[in-house]
Design an enzyme around this catalytic site. Sequence first.
Site, mmCIF file in Angstrom:
data_model
loop_
_atom_site.group_PDB
_atom_site.id
_atom_site.type_symbol
_atom_site.label_atom_id
_atom_site.label_comp_id
_atom_site.label_asym_id
_atom_site.label_seq_id
_atom_site.Cartn_x
_atom_site.Cartn_y
_atom_site.Cartn_z
ATOM 1 N N GLY A 57 0.842 -1.356 -0.101
ATOM 2 C CA GLY A 57 0.005 -0.131 0.058
ATOM 3 C C GLY A 57 0.771 1.105 -0.121
ATOM 4 O O GLY A 57 2.067 1.309 -0.220
ATOM 5 N N ASN A 58 0.302 2.347 0.189
ATOM 6 C CA ASN A 58 1.030 3.608 0.304
ATOM 7 C C ASN A 58 0.601 4.551 1.447
ATOM 8 O O ASN A 58 -0.436 4.031 2.004
ATOM 9 C CB ASN A 58 1.197 4.208 -0.876
ATOM 10 N N ARG A 59 0.992 5.789 1.725
ATOM 11 C CA ARG A 59 0.808 6.470 2.982
ATOM 12 C C ARG A 59 -0.584 7.303 2.579
ATOM 13 O O ARG A 59 -0.877 8.218 3.470
ATOM 14 C CB ARG A 59 1.960 7.373 3.204
ATOM 15 N N SER A 60 -1.151 7.451 1.549
ATOM 16 C CA SER A 60 -2.221 8.171 1.065
ATOM 17 C C SER A 60 -3.263 8.096 2.100
ATOM 18 O O SER A 60 -3.860 6.778 2.528
ATOM 19 C CB SER A 60 -2.572 8.072 -0.132
#
Length: 419
Positions: free
Chosen positions: A211-214
Amino acid sequence: MTNILSEKTILLGVTGGIAIYKAVDLCSKLVQQGADVHVLMTHAAQKFITPLTFGAISGHPPVTDLWQLYEGEQIGHVTLAHRADLFIIAPLTAHTMARLAQGMADGPITATALSSRAPLLVAPAMEHNMWEHPATQANLSRLKELGATVVGPERGHLASGGVGMGRMAEPFTILEYARIVLGREGPLSNLRVTVTAGGTREWVDPVRFMGNRSSGKMGVALARVARDQGAKVNLVHGAMTVPPPIGVNVIEAIRAEDMLRVVLDLLPETDVLISAAAIADFRPVATYDTKLKKEAGQGIQLERTPDVLKAVAEHRRKLGMPRLVVGFAAETTDIIANARAKMEKKNLEMIVLNDVTAPDAGFGVDTNRVTILTRDGAVESLPLMDKEEVAFNILHRIRGLLGGQSIGWSPGIGSVIPS
Ligand code: CTP
């Protein structure tokens, strides 16, 4: 003026129910958003809370008696009724609902409601048997027929000790509806806007993902502000830490592949696409049905995910839709040149460059510092601001690009969109 509630004259009618404690909070929230709030109270309401409380919060003495409306010149009920942009009644008891449905004018709230052409937003609150009574339901239908927007009530614990329908909607929810009602005829009211938000997740196995930090906050702010301006909004979202706004069409799309499919499906009914989602560029080649043992994790192979905006560019060629596409760019080096290259490569009319290195901007926080680049070569850096303010600025520029011309999509690099 970036907030739809600021500088609006809002009448807040307060009737006598225990949920009145939430009306104090609602009044305060409206004032904090910059609205000029005038409170009107029934006699029953004053048995629960004194006018002093609302007077101190709103900065105006509440109207507490029908005859007070006729005293002096400043706040005759006709003046107040005519000045209003919106009339909210919260809480609305079964009794006042009945009087409103009948068109009676026997108190400050009913008399003002009858004289005003401002939209009416009501938040009923009562004991659940009263709510379910056919007489109340008939009055409710009549109020709706007359054009009122009804928020709630909600199911939950009631002051009577029971559980059921009858709790007043929360102030935040009423505030959201106030924004929707005020924005109905707004500057984007004939536009269909699709916003992508949040971070995609690419599954490794049933418990792990890439995933990512968004947080989704920027996309949610865009969806909310577009809605406030009257647009018909689709919010296509991956993982988010904030709830989607009320009043928009919400579609979950967790993987890049899902996002591609949903966005392409929506293209024929999208005038403006804003791609604020942080979409994964890679995914595991294989997704396992059972949890991987740690030794196996060392050999995870990755492959490219589809580039959603590139696919959109291809489809626009045939469809002629969307009329305008806006991308975001998260860059850390050569930021302007990289953002400009991305705008060309993905055939965007606008790209919003995010400063993701500063702790007060970008991922997860409520503020952002962006630079807006358009195809005509303009580069505009905005100072640090609240994400809703950023959204307002982006939408303002989108309106500028759409205004005064028909933006048929013109293929190839260098299509000139006048600003
Ligand atoms: N985007 C997309 N599809 C992807 C990745 C990104 O449509 N698979 C969109 C994003 O929503 C954003 C824009 O493309 O609006 C730019 O995203 P960004 O991550 O900055 O760029 P990438 O295209 O992924 O390029 P790179 O990672 O090489 O900078």
